[in-house]
Design a protein around this motif. Structure first.
Motif, PDB file in Angstrom:
ATOM      1  N   SER A   1     -57.800  24.332  -3.765  1.00 27.82           N
ATOM      2  CA  SER A   1     -58.149  25.655  -3.244  1.00 27.82           C
ATOM      3  C   SER A   1     -57.248  26.005  -2.063  1.00 27.82           C
ATOM      4  N   GLY A   2     -56.772  27.223  -2.067  1.00 28.82           N
ATOM      5  CA  GLY A   2     -55.937  27.683  -0.972  1.00 28.82           C
ATOM      6  C   GLY A   2     -54.931  28.689  -1.470  1.00 28.82           C
ATOM      7  N   SER A   3     -54.156  29.255  -0.554  1.00 29.71           N
ATOM      8  CA  SER A   3     -53.182  30.277  -0.925  1.00 29.71           C
ATOM      9  C   SER A   3     -51.747  29.827  -0.755  1.00 29.71           C
ATOM     10  N   LEU A   4     -51.532  28.615  -0.227  1.00 30.81           N
ATOM     11  CA  LEU A   4     -50.177  28.100  -0.069  1.00 30.81           C
ATOM     12  C   LEU A   4     -50.214  26.587  -0.215  1.00 30.81           C
ATOM     13  N   ALA A   5     -49.294  26.050  -1.038  1.00 35.04           N
ATOM     14  CA  ALA A   5     -49.231  24.608  -1.302  1.00 35.04           C
ATOM     15  C   ALA A   5     -47.908  24.066  -0.773  1.00 35.04           C
ATOM     16  N   PRO A   6     -47.819  23.755   0.512  1.00 33.38           N
ATOM     17  CA  PRO A   6     -46.521  23.421   1.107  1.00 33.38           C
ATOM     18  C   PRO A   6     -45.889  22.145   0.584  1.00 33.38           C
ATOM     19  N   ILE A   7     -46.687  21.188   0.066  1.00 36.65           N
ATOM     20  CA  ILE A   7     -46.100  19.916  -0.368  1.00 36.65           C
ATOM     21  C   ILE A   7     -46.170  19.715  -1.877  1.00 36.65           C
ATOM     22  N   ALA A   8     -46.476  20.752  -2.636  1.00 33.28           N
ATOM     23  CA  ALA A   8     -46.570  20.600  -4.090  1.00 33.28           C
ATOM     24  C   ALA A   8     -45.237  20.236  -4.718  1.00 33.28           C
ATOM     25  N   GLY A   9     -44.151  20.391  -3.984  1.00 31.18           N
ATOM     26  CA  GLY A   9     -42.841  20.027  -4.502  1.00 31.18           C
ATOM     27  C   GLY A   9     -42.373  18.651  -4.081  1.00 31.18           C
ATOM     28  N   LEU A  10     -43.226  17.869  -3.407  1.00 32.68           N
ATOM     29  CA  LEU A  10     -42.835  16.548  -2.912  1.00 32.68           C
ATOM     30  C   LEU A  10     -43.582  15.454  -3.655  1.00 32.68           C
TER      31      LEU A  10
ATOM     32  N   LYS B   1     -47.532   5.906 -21.593  1.00 31.57           N
ATOM     33  CA  LYS B   1     -48.510   6.623 -22.423  1.00 31.57           C
ATOM     34  C   LYS B   1     -49.480   7.413 -21.544  1.00 31.57           C
ATOM     35  N   LYS B   2     -49.924   6.800 -20.462  1.00 33.12           N
ATOM     36  CA  LYS B   2     -50.853   7.476 -19.562  1.00 33.12           C
ATOM     37  C   LYS B   2     -50.203   8.691 -18.922  1.00 33.12           C
ATOM     38  N   PHE B   3     -48.940   8.545 -18.498  1.00 36.23           N
ATOM     39  CA  PHE B   3     -48.240   9.662 -17.871  1.00 36.23           C
ATOM     40  C   PHE B   3     -48.128  10.841 -18.830  1.00 36.23           C
ATOM     41  N   PHE B   4     -47.633  10.585 -20.046  1.00 38.43           N
ATOM     42  CA  PHE B   4     -47.435  11.686 -20.998  1.00 38.43           C
ATOM     43  C   PHE B   4     -48.759  12.311 -21.414  1.00 38.43           C
ATOM     44  N   ARG B   5     -49.795  11.492 -21.565  1.00 36.32           N
ATOM     45  CA  ARG B   5     -51.101  12.041 -21.941  1.00 36.32           C
ATOM     46  C   ARG B   5     -51.640  12.941 -20.835  1.00 36.32           C
ATOM     47  N   LEU B   6     -51.579  12.457 -19.598  1.00 35.45           N
ATOM     48  CA  LEU B   6     -52.096  13.240 -18.477  1.00 35.45           C
ATOM     49  C   LEU B   6     -51.222  14.459 -18.205  1.00 35.45           C
ATOM     50  N   TRP B   7     -49.909  14.297 -18.336  1.00 32.31           N
ATOM     51  CA  TRP B   7     -49.013  15.442 -18.151  1.00 32.31           C
ATOM     52  C   TRP B   7     -49.382  16.562 -19.131  1.00 32.31           C
ATOM     53  N   THR B   8     -49.593  16.198 -20.392  1.00 24.17           N
ATOM     54  CA  THR B   8     -49.834  17.190 -21.428  1.00 24.17           C
ATOM     55  C   THR B   8     -51.143  17.941 -21.220  1.00 24.17           C
ATOM     56  N   ILE B   9     -52.221  17.213 -20.945  1.00 26.12           N
ATOM     57  CA  ILE B   9     -53.533  17.869 -20.886  1.00 26.12           C
ATOM     58  C   ILE B   9     -53.759  18.612 -19.581  1.00 26.12           C
ATOM     59  N   ASN B  10     -52.866  18.459 -18.613  1.00 19.52           N
ATOM     60  CA  ASN B  10     -53.082  19.085 -17.311  1.00 19.52           C
ATOM     61  C   ASN B  10     -52.103  20.218 -16.991  1.00 19.52           C
ATOM     62  N   GLN B  11     -51.415  20.727 -18.008  1.00 21.09           N
ATOM     63  CA  GLN B  11     -50.528  21.855 -17.744  1.00 21.09           C
ATOM     64  C   GLN B  11     -51.290  23.046 -17.177  1.00 21.09           C
ATOM     65  N   TRP B  12     -52.518  23.262 -17.653  1.00 20.61           N
ATOM     66  CA  TRP B  12     -53.294  24.408 -17.154  1.00 20.61           C
ATOM     67  C   TRP B  12     -53.528  24.302 -15.651  1.00 20.61           C
ATOM     68  N   LYS B  13     -53.619  23.088 -15.121  1.00 13.33           N
ATOM     69  CA  LYS B  13     -53.770  22.934 -13.673  1.00 13.33           C
ATOM     70  C   LYS B  13     -52.490  23.349 -12.952  1.00 13.33           C
ATOM     71  N   ARG B  14     -51.361  22.926 -13.488  1.00 13.11           N
ATOM     72  CA  ARG B  14     -50.092  23.288 -12.835  1.00 13.11           C
ATOM     73  C   ARG B  14     -49.878  24.796 -12.844  1.00 13.11           C
ATOM     74  N   GLU B  15     -50.406  25.454 -13.872  1.00 12.39           N
ATOM     75  CA  GLU B  15     -50.301  26.913 -13.926  1.00 12.39           C
ATOM     76  C   GLU B  15     -51.086  27.573 -12.791  1.00 12.39           C
ATOM     77  N   ARG B  16     -52.078  26.877 -12.246  1.00 14.42           N
ATOM     78  CA  ARG B  16     -52.963  27.481 -11.241  1.00 14.42           C
ATOM     79  C   ARG B  16     -52.716  26.962  -9.825  1.00 14.42           C
ATOM     80  N   ILE B  17     -51.731  26.096  -9.654  1.00 15.72           N
ATOM     81  CA  ILE B  17     -51.432  25.613  -8.302  1.00 15.72           C
ATOM     82  C   ILE B  17     -50.993  26.786  -7.435  1.00 15.72           C
ATOM     83  N   ALA B  18     -51.419  26.790  -6.189  1.00 17.21           N
ATOM     84  CA  ALA B  18     -51.043  27.862  -5.268  1.00 17.21           C
ATOM     85  C   ALA B  18     -49.522  27.917  -5.116  1.00 17.21           C
ATOM     86  N   PRO B  19     -48.972  29.069  -4.717  1.00 17.82           N
ATOM     87  CA  PRO B  19     -47.526  29.155  -4.501  1.00 17.82           C
ATOM     88  C   PRO B  19     -47.025  28.010  -3.633  1.00 17.82           C
ATOM     89  N   SER B  20     -45.923  27.429  -4.068  1.00 17.86           N
ATOM     90  CA  SER B  20     -45.397  26.261  -3.369  1.00 17.86           C
ATOM     91  C   SER B  20     -43.937  26.470  -3.002  1.00 17.86           C
TER      92      SER B  20
END
Length: 615
Positions: free
Chosen positions: A466-475, A562-581
């Motif tokens: 939750s928030g309007s700015l994600a300053p470290i989402a790129g780190l 396997k865990k990385f690719f599985r989690l990466w795939t099912i969580n794209q919708w979260k990345r779509e909703r991350i605050a501006p970074s």
């Protein structure tokens, strides 16, 4: 031939803020004249700002930009300048650099190569100009040439490579400019910041360009957080025939900076060489760029500060430190009075911590699963930088939600059957009250999710995101952890000591379960390695395994991949909703600026089967 003082001017612009942008340009021109500069290069699209997005497709933006040119003409007596603006010809927009000399427009060079990778989508707005083509256009009532031009002023000839033009290995306009005998190439740019990128600019664009084209090469970049996501470092670089002459001190908090250099076009050994002081260390770069980004974001959004849910962990702590860095660096460069005025602070400041106390409010939102060590870490850090610190518990809210759903479904929730549900409700229960504090303070609420968490969805939507700015989402988490240790030792943030002694944990399960991030996911260094191969290099699961199998236990490695690719795939919708970074590194998983991936897909099902079957 002659000795000539040339220079670049970086400016901190705002998309279609005509007053701000033109004032910065005019002040830069006046400063250049005080320094007796004869040829001055300003950045790409500095008249409008680079980040106008789809407004570049309109008719009015380019027309208004041409009207702004009239404001600059009267300031160009005894100086030649170039300013960047969009040029609309018919129904097509081009990216141009307008040259004005002694109150006369000499022409407009149009960009030939458009950036279309990473964070750039220039072909959406502009068309590339055809090499060798020249047309006539109107600027006001005056007919001027536009296209692939060379210019003559102050006894020399010069031409342009505009930003991406200079990065193309085989299609650089510089090759043709060399054939046409130019002695100076100007490169007005809007080159986004990424750690380590400035060194590439110096070597591959400017120094190599000056050597290959046997000329003087002047690069000028934009400055600051212009439109929200991209940050520009204000790089100004001057080289001659392969030798670096001058480099600007980047990441200035001022509205403009000017760098000049006396160049002997006949005898390069007599050209002025200016001592280089700009640090290229990645930790230092990150400190400076995030300090400037937060400063610009606060003043341009007209907010009253920042609010942060400070957990005592690494991610929220680094956000707090970056606000402190913003204050320390801003006060040092601008002075306390100018810094206070720039951010519209209500009270004067005698010490930098006085400013932090007005800007940053932190809250530790504990539950029965929170530990005394994280509370101590959060309070120690907040006190050490002067931030306002609040603490409360959210157990009542968590219990209320839990009881309501238990009554609805007719059973009790347990950790054995409802682990994710019980974790997420704690994170989500923190959101409404921290938003209240942000609203009351008229402040920007910072989210604390990092890139590693974004990769695998290790974050709660409407909770810690939750928030309007994600300053470290790129780190990455790996970089964050090492930067915090560096900041404690090098920058002197002693309040980080308790944070740096903790093992990363969400603290959402009962304390006796000893929850840690790496136990939930995988070792962070390995996650970063898999991310590099899978996302940055776009390799398949089997290719990732082949790249890493010699460094790790093969069986464990397969499981983590396997865990990385599985989690990466099912969580794209979260990345779509991350605050501006902010874009901070070569790799970014923000789908709006770098990494696009389908929300629904096969989930690499066949590719993961191949991984299972490999030896």
């Amino acid at each position: 031939m002659m000795t000539l003082k040339i220079g670049g001017a970086t400016v901190n612009q705002i998309p279609f803020d005509w007053k701000n942008n033109s004032e910065n340009i005019i002040q830069a021109i006046e400063e250049a004249k005080r320094q007796q500069i004869k040829i001055l290069c300003l950045p790409e699209l500095c008249v409008t700002g680079y980040g106008c997005e789809d407004m570049f497709l309109s008719d009015w933006l380019s027309e208004r930009a041409k009207h702004e040119i009239d404001k600059f003409i009267n300031y160009t007596a005894d100086i030649t300048i170039s300013v960047g603006l969009p040029i609309r010809i018919g129904n097509t927009t081009y990216n141009g650099a307008c040259v004005i000399s002694n109150k006369k427009i000499l022409g407009v060079t149009l960009k030939q190569n458009l950036a279309n990778d990473g964070v750039h989508y220039e072909p959406r707005w502009f068309e590339p100009w055809q090499p060798g083509k020249v047309v006539e256009i109107y600027i006001g009532s005056e007919v001027v040439q536009a296209g692939d031009l060379i210019y003559h002023a102050e006894g020399i000839s010069f031409g342009f490579e505009i930003c991406e033009d200079g990065w193309r290995k085989t299609r650089r306009p510089g090759y043709r400019l060399k054939e046409r005998g130019v002695q100076l190439i100007l490169n007005p740019s809007a080159s986004h910041f990424a750690m380590g990128k400035s060194l590439l600019r110096e070597s591959e664009v400017v120094m190599d360009g000056s050597r290959m084209f046997n000329c003087v090469y002047l690069f000028t970049n934009l400055l600051g957080n212009e439109a929200g996501r991209m940050i520009y470092d204000g790089d100004i670089i001057i080289a001659q025939k392969g030798k670096l002459l001058a480099v600007n001190e980047r990441f200035s908090f001022k509205s403009y900076n000017v760098l000049s250099c006396q160049v002997d076009f006949s005898n390069p050994q007599h050209s002025e060489t200016i001592t280089l002081t700009d640090s290229k260390d990645k930790n230092e770069e990150l400190s400076k760029t995030l300090a400037l980004a937060l400063f610009d974001y606060m003043r341009k959004s007209k907010s009253r500060g920042y609010v942060l849910s400070l957990s005592g962990g690494a991610d929220s702590s680094i956000c707090a430190i970056f606000v402190a860095e913003m204050v320390q660096r801003g006060v040092k460069e601008l002075g306390a009075e100018a810094f206070t005025k720039a951010l519209s602070l209500e009270k004067p400041i005698a010490h930098w911590k006085d400013a932090v106390s007005q800007i940053l409010a932190c809250a530790y939102q504990g539950t029965k699963n929170s530990s005394d060590t994280t509370l101590h870490a959060a309070k120690t850090l907040a006190d050490s930088i002067g931030a306002r610190f609040h603490q409360w518990t959210i157990d009542d809210e968590v219990n209320s939600y839990t009881k309501k759903i238990e009554n609805t479904i007719g059973r009790s929730l347990t950790w054995d059957t409802d682990d994710i549900t019980l974790q997420n409700i704690q994170a989500r229960s923190r959101s409404p009250i921290i938003w209240m504090l942000a609203n009351i303070n008229r402040a920007v609420l910072l989210t604390t999710s990092n890139r590693s968490e974004g990769d695998v969805g290790y974050a709660t939507m409407d909770g810690d995101t939750s928030g309007s700015l994600a300053p470290i989402a790129g780190l990455s988490k790996v970089f964050i952890l090492q930067w915090l240790r560096w900041a404690e030792k090098t920058l002197g943030y002693a309040g980080l000591a308790p944070v740096n002694n903790l093992q990363p944990t969400a603290e959402l399960r009962p304390l006796e379960r000893n929850q840690t991030d790496e136990a939930d996911l995988m070792p962070y260094p390995l996650l970063a390695e898999i991310e590099h191969h899978a996302i940055f290099q776009r390799k398949s699961p089997l290719q990732v395994f082949d790249s890493l199998k010699g460094q790790h236990d093969p069986t464990a490695l397969k499981g983590y991949i396997k865990k990385f690719f599985r989690l990466w795939t099912i969580n794209q919708w979260k990345r779509e909703r991350i605050a501006p970074s902010f874009h901070l590194d070569d790799l970014n998983v923000d789908p709006r600026t770098w990494c696009r991936f389908p929300i629904l897909s096969s989930g690499f099902s066949e590719e993961l089967m191949l991984l299972d079957n490999t030896v």
